[in-house]
Motif scaffolding. Structure first.
Motif, mmCIF file in Angstrom:
data_model
loop_
_atom_site.group_PDB
_atom_site.id
_atom_site.type_symbol
_atom_site.label_atom_id
_atom_site.label_comp_id
_atom_site.label_asym_id
_atom_site.label_seq_id
_atom_site.Cartn_x
_atom_site.Cartn_y
_atom_site.Cartn_z
ATOM 1 N N GLY A 22 0.818 -1.215 0.000
ATOM 2 C CA GLY A 22 0.000 0.000 0.000
ATOM 3 C C GLY A 22 0.852 1.265 0.000
ATOM 4 N N PHE A 23 0.292 2.334 -0.591
ATOM 5 C CA PHE A 23 0.968 3.638 -0.634
ATOM 6 C C PHE A 23 0.065 4.723 -0.065
ATOM 7 C CE2 PHE A 23 2.953 1.334 -4.201
ATOM 8 C CZ PHE A 23 4.281 1.417 -3.788
ATOM 9 N N SER A 47 5.545 -4.866 7.020
ATOM 10 C CA SER A 47 6.459 -3.714 7.069
ATOM 11 C C SER A 47 5.619 -2.449 7.076
ATOM 12 C CB SER A 47 7.407 -3.706 5.863
ATOM 13 O OG SER A 47 6.666 -3.485 4.678
ATOM 14 N N ASN A 48 6.187 -1.383 7.627
ATOM 15 C CA ASN A 48 5.439 -0.124 7.720
ATOM 16 C C ASN A 48 6.453 1.020 7.705
ATOM 17 O OD1 ASN A 48 3.271 1.676 8.185
ATOM 18 N ND2 ASN A 48 3.693 1.654 10.388
ATOM 19 N N VAL A 49 6.674 1.611 6.545
ATOM 20 C CA VAL A 49 7.693 2.656 6.410
ATOM 21 C C VAL A 49 7.002 4.005 6.224
ATOM 22 C CG1 VAL A 49 9.661 3.469 5.042
ATOM 23 C CG2 VAL A 49 9.278 1.009 5.357
ATOM 24 N N VAL A 50 7.378 4.970 7.058
ATOM 25 C CA VAL A 50 6.786 6.310 6.966
ATOM 26 C C VAL A 50 7.915 7.330 6.928
ATOM 27 C CG1 VAL A 50 5.266 8.011 8.061
ATOM 28 C CG2 VAL A 50 4.788 5.574 8.346
ATOM 29 N N HIS A 51 7.957 8.119 5.864
ATOM 30 C CA HIS A 51 8.890 9.247 5.834
ATOM 31 C C HIS A 51 8.085 10.510 6.111
ATOM 32 C CE1 HIS A 51 11.925 12.137 4.687
ATOM 33 N NE2 HIS A 51 10.986 12.723 3.970
ATOM 34 N N SER A 52 8.346 11.147 7.259
ATOM 35 C CA SER A 52 7.607 12.360 7.605
ATOM 36 C C SER A 52 8.296 13.581 7.002
ATOM 37 C CB SER A 52 7.553 12.499 9.127
ATOM 38 O OG SER A 52 7.157 13.812 9.440
ATOM 39 N N GLN A 53 7.480 14.499 6.483
ATOM 40 C CA GLN A 53 8.033 15.722 5.877
ATOM 41 C C GLN A 53 8.049 16.893 6.861
ATOM 42 O OE1 GLN A 53 5.627 16.659 2.489
ATOM 43 N NE2 GLN A 53 6.144 14.789 1.370
ATOM 44 N N PRO A 317 -3.058 1.108 17.609
ATOM 45 C CA PRO A 317 -1.774 1.450 18.233
ATOM 46 C C PRO A 317 -1.346 2.834 17.729
ATOM 47 C CG PRO A 317 -1.714 -0.756 17.283
ATOM 48 C CD PRO A 317 -3.008 -0.143 16.861
ATOM 49 N N LEU A 318 -0.574 3.578 18.542
ATOM 50 C CA LEU A 318 -0.262 4.974 18.194
ATOM 51 C C LEU A 318 0.303 5.129 16.787
ATOM 52 C CD1 LEU A 318 1.131 6.558 21.482
ATOM 53 C CD2 LEU A 318 -1.146 6.708 20.474
ATOM 54 N N ALA A 319 1.139 4.180 16.359
ATOM 55 C CA ALA A 319 1.786 4.304 15.044
ATOM 56 C C ALA A 319 0.767 4.277 13.905
ATOM 57 C CB ALA A 319 2.790 3.174 14.842
ATOM 58 N N TYR A 320 -0.418 3.732 14.167
ATOM 59 C CA TYR A 320 -1.429 3.652 13.113
ATOM 60 C C TYR A 320 -2.538 4.692 13.278
ATOM 61 C CZ TYR A 320 0.876 -0.859 12.559
ATOM 62 O OH TYR A 320 1.812 -1.855 12.402
ATOM 63 N N CYS A 321 -2.374 5.609 14.261
ATOM 64 C CA CYS A 321 -3.342 6.704 14.403
ATOM 65 C C CYS A 321 -3.057 7.766 13.347
ATOM 66 C CB CYS A 321 -3.243 7.337 15.788
ATOM 67 S SG CYS A 321 -3.944 6.335 17.097
ATOM 68 N N THR A 322 -1.810 8.234 13.311
ATOM 69 C CA THR A 322 -1.461 9.242 12.309
ATOM 70 C C THR A 322 -1.252 8.542 10.957
ATOM 71 O OG1 THR A 322 0.770 9.049 13.186
ATOM 72 C CG2 THR A 322 -0.484 10.962 13.866
ATOM 73 N N ASP A 323 -1.083 9.341 9.906
ATOM 74 C CA ASP A 323 -1.100 8.777 8.556
ATOM 75 C C ASP A 323 -0.007 7.721 8.348
ATOM 76 O OD1 ASP A 323 -3.255 10.257 7.977
ATOM 77 O OD2 ASP A 323 -2.204 11.772 6.793
ATOM 78 N N ASN A 324 -0.402 6.640 7.719
ATOM 79 C CA ASN A 324 0.510 5.512 7.452
ATOM 80 C C ASN A 324 -0.049 4.731 6.276
ATOM 81 O OD1 ASN A 324 -1.056 2.928 8.542
ATOM 82 N ND2 ASN A 324 -1.552 4.650 9.869
ATOM 83 N N ALA A 325 0.757 3.847 5.728
ATOM 84 C CA ALA A 325 0.289 3.079 4.565
ATOM 85 C C ALA A 325 -0.226 1.706 4.955
ATOM 86 C CB ALA A 325 1.417 2.943 3.540
ATOM 87 N N ALA A 326 0.015 1.267 6.199
ATOM 88 C CA ALA A 326 -0.497 -0.047 6.609
ATOM 89 C C ALA A 326 -2.023 -0.047 6.544
ATOM 90 C CB ALA A 326 -0.008 -0.389 8.011
ATOM 91 N N MET A 327 -2.619 1.059 6.980
ATOM 92 C CA MET A 327 -4.090 1.121 6.948
ATOM 93 C C MET A 327 -4.608 1.135 5.498
ATOM 94 S SD MET A 327 -4.732 5.051 8.195
ATOM 95 C CE MET A 327 -4.561 6.466 7.056
ATOM 96 N N ILE A 328 -3.824 1.703 4.597
ATOM 97 C CA ILE A 328 -4.234 1.730 3.181
ATOM 98 C C ILE A 328 -4.100 0.325 2.585
ATOM 99 C CG2 ILE A 328 -3.748 2.768 0.904
ATOM 100 C CD1 ILE A 328 -4.846 4.724 3.130
ATOM 101 N N ALA A 329 -3.007 -0.362 2.930
ATOM 102 C CA ALA A 329 -2.806 -1.727 2.432
ATOM 103 C C ALA A 329 -3.905 -2.652 2.960
ATOM 104 C CB ALA A 329 -1.424 -2.240 2.854
#
Ligand code: KG4
Ligand code: ZN
Length: 374
Positions: A22-23, A47-53, A317-329
């Protein structure tokens, strides 16, 4: 946006796990993730990779769409590579590619969606176009078993809604904000108080040493008994009080008052929705999701409300509250399991309400050129 339904012979058998890349690029995070949907409906994040801007936008006090889109272009290939390497699967092990197709900053959405199309085309995989809000809606399922139906409070930087979630693509809006989203209120008030971007976490940190009881902050829509929200009065009052703050303690007290007021409004509306939900369903599950669900006062206030009404309280879990691609996948995998895939020419949508029928029939915000807002 209409999904294409796969020919029944092409719908993956329910006896098979589904692995989806997912993206997510709809705002200021470039993210990729590989998630496996198990046959029993459980999810495993490989896997769950997030690059924050954040660093790119901090100097401007908010997200600059042009800078965000350019940064997504630069980062997405590397983020995708890291997600695939972290999951330790090769492209042949994937069953589909999911990408956020809206709502959000359209320049960013186009980057993730186009990259997803490229991967899908080059690997001969189905493409799944995911509504970012549907991603938030299923995000609690990344950490625990959460069966449908459930009552959902979706609180992010762009949205503040109560929804009845019966399944993927089956969501009814019960209430929404008539002005700002809860995260937007946190961000704008934090900005007025001179705190950095993003404002929500900064305001939460400041509130730790404060006591907001000295402030009499306005409560919204007191004459109404529905599930709609409003934060503009609170924003105006808090911004005015911020000008009068003299000491660090004044500012901490104001931060605590604001946080308590937001949590209280969220919980009052949620309780109304719980009473209504309990009359129509045997199950009593209450889920809070979205960036603001990371706030501990908000979580604790909602958890207490859920307990009072006999509802199970669930939050990602906190890591999936803010924007991430795991929820999209995951949303993509659940769509794929139903045979709901997108055509390769699917468009990016800046506006895309989850409950489009309700948003068009009962618009809280004028629909405008780009379509219904929420
Ligand atoms: O879900 P999200 O990452 O992006 C959107 O889809 O909007 O939510 C971002 C929002 C921002 O407004 C941010 O200030 C808020 O969530 N937020 C918080 C906290 N962490 C993130 N608000 C209050 N307290 C927090 N700890
Ligand atoms: Zn979001």
């Amino acid at each position: 946006m209409e999904d294409r339904l796969l020919y029944s012979s092409d719908v993956p058998a329910r006896t098979k796990t589904l692995t989806v890349l997912g993206f997510e690029t709809s705002c200021d995070e470039t993210a990729a993730s590989v998630v496996r949907l198990q046959v029993d409906g459980g999810a495993t994040v490989l896997s769950n990779v997030v690059h924050s801007q954040i660093d790119d936008h901090q100097a401007y006090g908010g997200v600059v769409p042009e800078i965000a889109a350019r940064s997504h272009v630069e980062m997405i290939a590397g983020v995708a590579r890291r997600a695939m390497a972290g999951a330790d699967v090769d492209y042949g092990a994937l069953d589909g590619v999911a990408a956020t197709a809206g709502p959000g900053l359209v320049g960013g959405v186009m980057v993730g969606l186009s990259f997803g199309k490229a991967v899908a085309l080059s690997r001969g995989l189905p493409l799944i176009a995911v509504n970012h809000l549907e991603g938030h809606a299923v995000s609690a399922r990344l950490g625990a078993r959460v069966d449908y139906p459930f009552l959902l409070l979706l609180v992010s930087g762009g949205h503040c809604q109560l929804l009845e979630v019966r399944g993927i693509g089956e969501m009814t809006r019960l209430g929404t904000t008539i002005d700002d989203a809860a995260g937007e209120a946190f961000d704008k008030i934090a900005k007025a108080m001179g705190l950095g971007y993003p404002g929500g976490p900064a305001l939460e940190r400041l509130a730790e040493s404060g006591d907001g009881r000295r402030f009499d902050l306005p409560r919204a829509l007191l004459g109404r008994k529905d599930c709609d929200f409003s934060f503009s009065g609170l924003k105006t009052a808090a911004s005015r009080l911020a000008q009068a703050c003299e000491t660090d303690q004044d500012r901490a007290d104001l931060a605590d008052g604001v946080q308590t007021a937001i949590a209280r409004q969220l919980s009052e509306r949620s309780e109304r929705a719980m009473i209504d939900h309990a009359e129509r369903h045997d199950s009593r599950r209450f889920v809070v999701a979205g960036g603001v669900a990371a706030n501990r006062t908000v979580r604790a206030t909602l958890e207490a409300a859920a307990r009072r009404h006999g509802f199970e309280f669930l939050a990602p879990p906190l890591a999936y509250c803010t924007d991430n691609a795991a929820m999209i996948a995951l949303a993509g995998a659940e769509r794929l399991a139903l045979g709901l895939v997108a055509d390769i020419d699917v468009a990016a949508r800046p506006r895309w309400p989850l409950d489009e029928a309700r948003a068009l029939a009962d618009p809280v915000h004028a629909p405008g050129r780009k379509g219904a807002k929420a």
